[in-house]
Scaffold this active site. Structure first.
Site, PDB file in Angstrom:
ATOM      1  CB  SER A 180       6.339   3.235   2.569  1.00  0.00           C
ATOM      2  OG  SER A 180       6.209   2.285   1.489  1.00  0.00           O
ATOM      3  CE1 TYR A 193       4.185   6.838  -0.544  1.00  0.00           C
ATOM      4  CE2 TYR A 193       5.101   4.492  -0.929  1.00  0.00           C
ATOM      5  CZ  TYR A 193       4.423   5.538   0.007  1.00  0.00           C
ATOM      6  OH  TYR A 193       3.912   4.810   0.888  1.00  0.00           O
TER       7      TYR A 193
END
Length: 289
Positions: A180, A193
């Site tokens: 990400s 995350y």
């Protein structure tokens, strides 16, 4: 009206993640943009999170390029989405296999690989896309349960699947892991995350070093803000969703079919001289490598 102004996602409340793509009023665009050219002809791919979002777009594109696809999804509530993805795969003239379970559990990861190989006779491509995220304003808001769950889903599952898949992968096989943009830029409300995405990038580079001598390539894709069920169904706060993706240089979130070609490139022989690398479909954000 600009693309950013036209993008007004409708927010729904739903108790569990990643949510149903079928129920979204503004549905993500998964459709491949071009005719297939046989770049994955007769290959077999296992795509996690393949019921919706980026996973669905990847499954659709891989099928168009000639691969048979096994998709993995987490919960029974996502069955309708998974069945839709199956119809997309079959509509491209390829075979599909639908597997439901928690990849954070080693036994299910083993089962998913075993059933894929039993159904199709081989495994050539592993696309690790499934993930979860939970926004928290303060680091002290992150519970031990959430921390363990996020790491279990996002990075433990990749270890488990790679370990299960390794005996079936041979020279020319490819592993593509989904990282990400938050790994590179950070995200003040996605601490756990983002940490898992850092782990995924390190795992990708290290696994490449481990396997490249055997002809197995390992690469990653680090998307920016992409319009999938993950974010409006709890992956971001409602306040964050009001401006979702607008901070990118392009001023809008991406669509899943703008990310899927990066996975295709890394899965096929077009990227035969690449391993240990990460591609960045992120709307123009300049980040460190």
């Amino acid at each position: 009206m600009t693309e950013a102004e036209a993008f007004q996602p409708e927010i729904h409340e739903q108790p569990r993640m990643p949510g149903s793509e079928d129920e979204m009023s503004d549905k993500p665009n998964w459709r491949p943009r071009y005719p297939g050219s046989g770049r994955l002809k007769d290959k077999v791919a296992l795509v996690t999170g393949g019921d919706s979002g980026i996973g669905r777009a990847v499954a659709a594109l891989f099928a168009r390029e000639g691969a048979d696809i096994a998709i993995v999804y987490l919960a029974e509530e996502e069955r309708k989405d998974a069945e839709h993805t199956m119809s997309i795969i079959e509509g491209e003239g390829r075979k599909g296999l639908c597997l439901q379970g928690d990849l954070g559990c080693r036994s299910f990861a083993d089962e998913a690989v075993a059933r894929t190989v039993k159904e199709f006779g081989r495994l050539d491509i592993l696309a690790n896309i499934a993930g979860e995220q939970h926004p928290d304003e303060h680091v002290t808001d992150i519970t031990e349960e959430q921390l363990r769950r996020t790491f279990q889903t996002n990075i433990y599952s990749m270890f488990f699947l790679v370990q299960a898949a390794r005996p079936h992968l041979s020279r020319g096989s490819a592993i593509i892991n989904c990282s990400s943009v938050t790994m590179y830029k950070g995200a003040d409300n996605l601490l756990d995350y983002s940490a898992t995405k850092g782990a995924i990038t390190a795992f990708t580079r290290s696994l490449s070093e481990n396997l490249v001598g055997e002809g197995i390539r390992v690469n990653g894709v680090a998307p920016g803000p992409i319009w999938t069920p993950l974010n409006p169904y709890g992956g971001q706060s409602p306040e964050e969703m009001d401006d979702f993706g607008r901070s990118t240089p392009m001023g809008r979130p991406g669509e899943p079919n703008e990310v899927a070609p990066a996975f295709l490139f890394l899965a096929c022989d077009d990227s035969s001289y690449m391993s240990g690398q990460v591609l960045h479909p992120n709307g123009g954000s300049i980040i460190g490598s």
